[in-house]
Design a protein around this motif. Sequence first.
Motif, PDB file in Angstrom:
ATOM      1  N   HIS A   1       0.803  -1.219   0.000  1.00  0.00           N
ATOM      2  CA  HIS A   1       0.000   0.000   0.000  1.00  0.00           C
ATOM      3  C   HIS A   1       0.839   1.275   0.000  1.00  0.00           C
ATOM      4  CE1 HIS A   1      -3.349  -2.563   0.312  1.00  0.00           C
ATOM      5  NE2 HIS A   1      -3.399  -2.683   1.633  1.00  0.00           N
ATOM      6  N   ILE A   2       2.061   1.209   0.494  1.00  0.00           N
ATOM      7  CA  ILE A   2       2.915   2.399   0.545  1.00  0.00           C
ATOM      8  C   ILE A   2       4.328   2.044   0.104  1.00  0.00           C
ATOM      9  CG2 ILE A   2       1.586   3.377   2.457  1.00  0.00           C
ATOM     10  CD1 ILE A   2       4.162   2.746   4.209  1.00  0.00           C
ATOM     11  N   VAL A   3       5.088   3.081  -0.199  1.00  0.00           N
ATOM     12  CA  VAL A   3       6.525   2.933  -0.471  1.00  0.00           C
ATOM     13  C   VAL A   3       7.256   4.029   0.295  1.00  0.00           C
ATOM     14  CG1 VAL A   3       6.268   1.865  -2.740  1.00  0.00           C
ATOM     15  CG2 VAL A   3       6.334   4.362  -2.545  1.00  0.00           C
ATOM     16  N   ARG A   4       8.464   3.742   0.693  1.00  0.00           N
ATOM     17  CA  ARG A   4       9.301   4.747   1.366  1.00  0.00           C
ATOM     18  C   ARG A   4      10.356   5.204   0.375  1.00  0.00           C
ATOM     19  NH1 ARG A   4       9.771   2.340   7.532  1.00  0.00           N
ATOM     20  NH2 ARG A   4       8.636   0.424   7.084  1.00  0.00           N
ATOM     21  N   THR A   5      10.498   6.512   0.248  1.00  0.00           N
ATOM     22  CA  THR A   5      11.474   7.065  -0.682  1.00  0.00           C
ATOM     23  C   THR A   5      12.408   8.003   0.065  1.00  0.00           C
ATOM     24  OG1 THR A   5      10.095   8.980  -1.263  1.00  0.00           O
ATOM     25  CG2 THR A   5       9.760   6.964  -2.534  1.00  0.00           C
ATOM     26  N   ARG A   6      13.509   8.339  -0.581  1.00  0.00           N
ATOM     27  CA  ARG A   6      14.466   9.307  -0.024  1.00  0.00           C
ATOM     28  C   ARG A   6      14.633  10.414  -1.054  1.00  0.00           C
ATOM     29  NH1 ARG A   6      16.665   7.289   4.621  1.00  0.00           N
ATOM     30  NH2 ARG A   6      16.423   5.040   4.940  1.00  0.00           N
ATOM     31  N   GLU A   7      13.786  11.421  -0.932  1.00  0.00           N
ATOM     32  CA  GLU A   7      13.706  12.492  -1.917  1.00  0.00           C
ATOM     33  C   GLU A   7      14.453  13.736  -1.475  1.00  0.00           C
ATOM     34  OE1 GLU A   7       9.530  13.146  -2.484  1.00  0.00           O
ATOM     35  OE2 GLU A   7       9.100  10.996  -2.596  1.00  0.00           O
ATOM     36  N   SER A   8      14.764  13.833  -0.204  1.00  0.00           N
ATOM     37  CA  SER A   8      15.431  15.017   0.324  1.00  0.00           C
ATOM     38  C   SER A   8      16.928  14.968   0.040  1.00  0.00           C
ATOM     39  CB  SER A   8      15.197  15.112   1.839  1.00  0.00           C
ATOM     40  OG  SER A   8      15.974  16.124   2.413  1.00  0.00           O
ATOM     41  N   ALA A   9      17.512  16.163   0.014  1.00  0.00           N
ATOM     42  CA  ALA A   9      18.976  16.223  -0.113  1.00  0.00           C
ATOM     43  C   ALA A   9      19.640  15.519   1.059  1.00  0.00           C
ATOM     44  CB  ALA A   9      19.421  17.687  -0.177  1.00  0.00           C
ATOM     45  N   ASP A  10      18.967  15.526   2.187  1.00  0.00           N
ATOM     46  CA  ASP A  10      19.427  14.775   3.352  1.00  0.00           C
ATOM     47  C   ASP A  10      18.910  13.348   3.204  1.00  0.00           C
ATOM     48  OD1 ASP A  10      19.985  13.622   5.782  1.00  0.00           O
ATOM     49  OD2 ASP A  10      19.229  15.298   6.978  1.00  0.00           O
ATOM     50  N   ARG A  11      19.773  12.437   2.843  1.00  0.00           N
ATOM     51  CA  ARG A  11      19.365  11.074   2.532  1.00  0.00           C
ATOM     52  C   ARG A  11      18.843  10.318   3.744  1.00  0.00           C
ATOM     53  NH1 ARG A  11      18.009  10.579  -2.302  1.00  0.00           N
ATOM     54  NH2 ARG A  11      18.454   8.334  -2.305  1.00  0.00           N
ATOM     55  N   ARG A  12      18.984  10.897   4.913  1.00  0.00           N
ATOM     56  CA  ARG A  12      18.437  10.244   6.108  1.00  0.00           C
ATOM     57  C   ARG A  12      16.938  10.440   6.219  1.00  0.00           C
ATOM     58  NH1 ARG A  12      22.107  13.256  10.414  1.00  0.00           N
ATOM     59  NH2 ARG A  12      21.430  14.921   9.002  1.00  0.00           N
ATOM     60  N   VAL A  13      16.413  11.425   5.497  1.00  0.00           N
ATOM     61  CA  VAL A  13      14.986  11.755   5.580  1.00  0.00           C
ATOM     62  C   VAL A  13      14.180  10.805   4.698  1.00  0.00           C
ATOM     63  CG1 VAL A  13      13.233  13.510   5.155  1.00  0.00           C
ATOM     64  CG2 VAL A  13      15.477  14.171   6.070  1.00  0.00           C
ATOM     65  N   VAL A  14      13.208  10.137   5.307  1.00  0.00           N
ATOM     66  CA  VAL A  14      12.340   9.209   4.591  1.00  0.00           C
ATOM     67  C   VAL A  14      11.008   9.892   4.286  1.00  0.00           C
ATOM     68  CG1 VAL A  14      11.059   7.028   4.746  1.00  0.00           C
ATOM     69  CG2 VAL A  14      13.401   7.182   5.647  1.00  0.00           C
ATOM     70  N   THR A  15      10.534   9.739   3.057  1.00  0.00           N
ATOM     71  CA  THR A  15       9.245  10.286   2.638  1.00  0.00           C
ATOM     72  C   THR A  15       8.294   9.134   2.365  1.00  0.00           C
ATOM     73  OG1 THR A  15      10.283  12.238   1.645  1.00  0.00           O
ATOM     74  CG2 THR A  15       8.057  11.685   0.912  1.00  0.00           C
ATOM     75  N   LEU A  16       7.073   9.249   2.848  1.00  0.00           N
ATOM     76  CA  LEU A  16       6.058   8.204   2.672  1.00  0.00           C
ATOM     77  C   LEU A  16       5.172   8.525   1.481  1.00  0.00           C
ATOM     78  CD1 LEU A  16       5.017   7.850   6.423  1.00  0.00           C
ATOM     79  CD2 LEU A  16       6.668   6.438   5.152  1.00  0.00           C
ATOM     80  N   ARG A  17       5.049   7.552   0.593  1.00  0.00           N
ATOM     81  CA  ARG A  17       4.221   7.706  -0.597  1.00  0.00           C
ATOM     82  C   ARG A  17       3.268   6.525  -0.710  1.00  0.00           C
ATOM     83  NH1 ARG A  17       4.488  12.678  -3.308  1.00  0.00           N
ATOM     84  NH2 ARG A  17       6.623  13.470  -3.217  1.00  0.00           N
ATOM     85  N   SER A  18       2.098   6.771  -1.289  1.00  0.00           N
ATOM     86  CA  SER A  18       1.186   5.670  -1.576  1.00  0.00           C
ATOM     87  C   SER A  18       1.703   4.904  -2.781  1.00  0.00           C
ATOM     88  CB  SER A  18      -0.218   6.204  -1.866  1.00  0.00           C
ATOM     89  OG  SER A  18      -0.191   7.087  -2.974  1.00  0.00           O
ATOM     90  N   SER A  19       1.387   3.630  -2.847  1.00  0.00           N
ATOM     91  CA  SER A  19       1.835   2.820  -3.973  1.00  0.00           C
ATOM     92  C   SER A  19       0.951   3.075  -5.185  1.00  0.00           C
ATOM     93  CB  SER A  19       1.776   1.334  -3.607  1.00  0.00           C
ATOM     94  OG  SER A  19       0.430   0.912  -3.519  1.00  0.00           O
ATOM     95  N   PRO A  20       1.430   2.790  -6.384  1.00  0.00           N
ATOM     96  CA  PRO A  20       0.605   2.971  -7.581  1.00  0.00           C
ATOM     97  C   PRO A  20      -0.655   2.115  -7.559  1.00  0.00           C
ATOM     98  CG  PRO A  20       2.918   2.738  -8.172  1.00  0.00           C
ATOM     99  CD  PRO A  20       2.822   2.407  -6.709  1.00  0.00           C
ATOM    100  N   ASP A  21      -0.625   0.994  -6.837  1.00  0.00           N
ATOM    101  CA  ASP A  21      -1.781   0.104  -6.811  1.00  0.00           C
ATOM    102  C   ASP A  21      -2.894   0.607  -5.888  1.00  0.00           C
ATOM    103  OD1 ASP A  21      -0.569  -1.637  -8.575  1.00  0.00           O
ATOM    104  OD2 ASP A  21       0.301  -2.887  -6.991  1.00  0.00           O
ATOM    105  N   ILE A  22      -2.530   1.243  -4.789  1.00  0.00           N
ATOM    106  CA  ILE A  22      -3.550   1.631  -3.805  1.00  0.00           C
ATOM    107  C   ILE A  22      -4.276   2.903  -4.191  1.00  0.00           C
ATOM    108  CG2 ILE A  22      -2.072   3.042  -2.320  1.00  0.00           C
ATOM    109  CD1 ILE A  22      -4.848   0.557  -1.260  1.00  0.00           C
ATOM    110  N   ARG A  23      -3.642   3.807  -4.901  1.00  0.00           N
ATOM    111  CA  ARG A  23      -4.286   5.090  -5.205  1.00  0.00           C
ATOM    112  C   ARG A  23      -5.580   4.918  -6.007  1.00  0.00           C
ATOM    113  NH1 ARG A  23      -3.902  10.334  -4.839  1.00  0.00           N
ATOM    114  NH2 ARG A  23      -2.173  10.080  -3.390  1.00  0.00           N
ATOM    115  N   PRO A  24      -5.634   4.129  -7.063  1.00  0.00           N
ATOM    116  CA  PRO A  24      -6.915   3.970  -7.777  1.00  0.00           C
ATOM    117  C   PRO A  24      -8.011   3.398  -6.881  1.00  0.00           C
ATOM    118  CG  PRO A  24      -5.102   3.144  -9.105  1.00  0.00           C
ATOM    119  CD  PRO A  24      -4.545   3.395  -7.744  1.00  0.00           C
ATOM    120  N   ARG A  25      -7.654   2.525  -5.965  1.00  0.00           N
ATOM    121  CA  ARG A  25      -8.648   1.941  -5.068  1.00  0.00           C
ATOM    122  C   ARG A  25      -9.165   2.993  -4.089  1.00  0.00           C
ATOM    123  NH1 ARG A  25      -6.402  -3.520  -2.582  1.00  0.00           N
ATOM    124  NH2 ARG A  25      -8.617  -3.736  -2.042  1.00  0.00           N
TER     125      ARG A  25
END
Length: 208
Positions: A128-152
């Motif tokens: 349902h979710i994925v964790r990404t590292r989008e910040s310049a500070d690679r220690r920061v984790v960003t929470l995103r919904s997965s491509p499968d859960i959003r349509p649902r």
Amino acid sequence: MPNGHGADGNVTVDGNGTADGNGTADGNGTDGREAVRVDREAPPADREAVRVDRVMDGLRAFGANYTEFTRRFATWLGLHSTDAAALVEILYAEDQGTPLSPARLSERVSLSSGATAILLKRLEQAGHIVRTRESADRRVVTLRSSPDIRPRAIAFFGPYSERMAEAMAAYSPREIQHFEEFLGTLRTTMDALLAHEYEGGGPTPPTP
């Protein structure tokens, strides 16, 4: 998608704090005409107090309906209600362009960092979710919904969003602005209460 953390546009309450769905609210289970008669006969100060009580009852019922929405979303996805509430927060934050970190999610769902980590692991393993590292500070984790859960999620909350939009369209932009200011004031007040008077879980009990 959920837009504003509410339930439906027709929340009403009776004297027991329950919703009846008919656009009326009073303290004795009567219809709205009886409530209006009582309002007109009461002193102005009493009428205002009754009106404020009705607004607060409506807000409580609105919050209860949203909680029920989340419960049904959880059942629909086969999730625990807390997991579904966290997923809704992640989806909503994405829609607002402010995706959450695990720490921020922990605050939003009132869980410890350890409990939040376990919850996120369950959501990730369920796809349902994925964790990404989008910040310049690679220690920061960003929470995103997965491509499968959003349509649902869009399918589930679609009727809600449509009905809410219809309900809000009945009000002028100026009225909507007043609602926004009013709700903003209430939110600021609640934030201050939680940060001060209720910081330790509640006010200090009176000394016997």
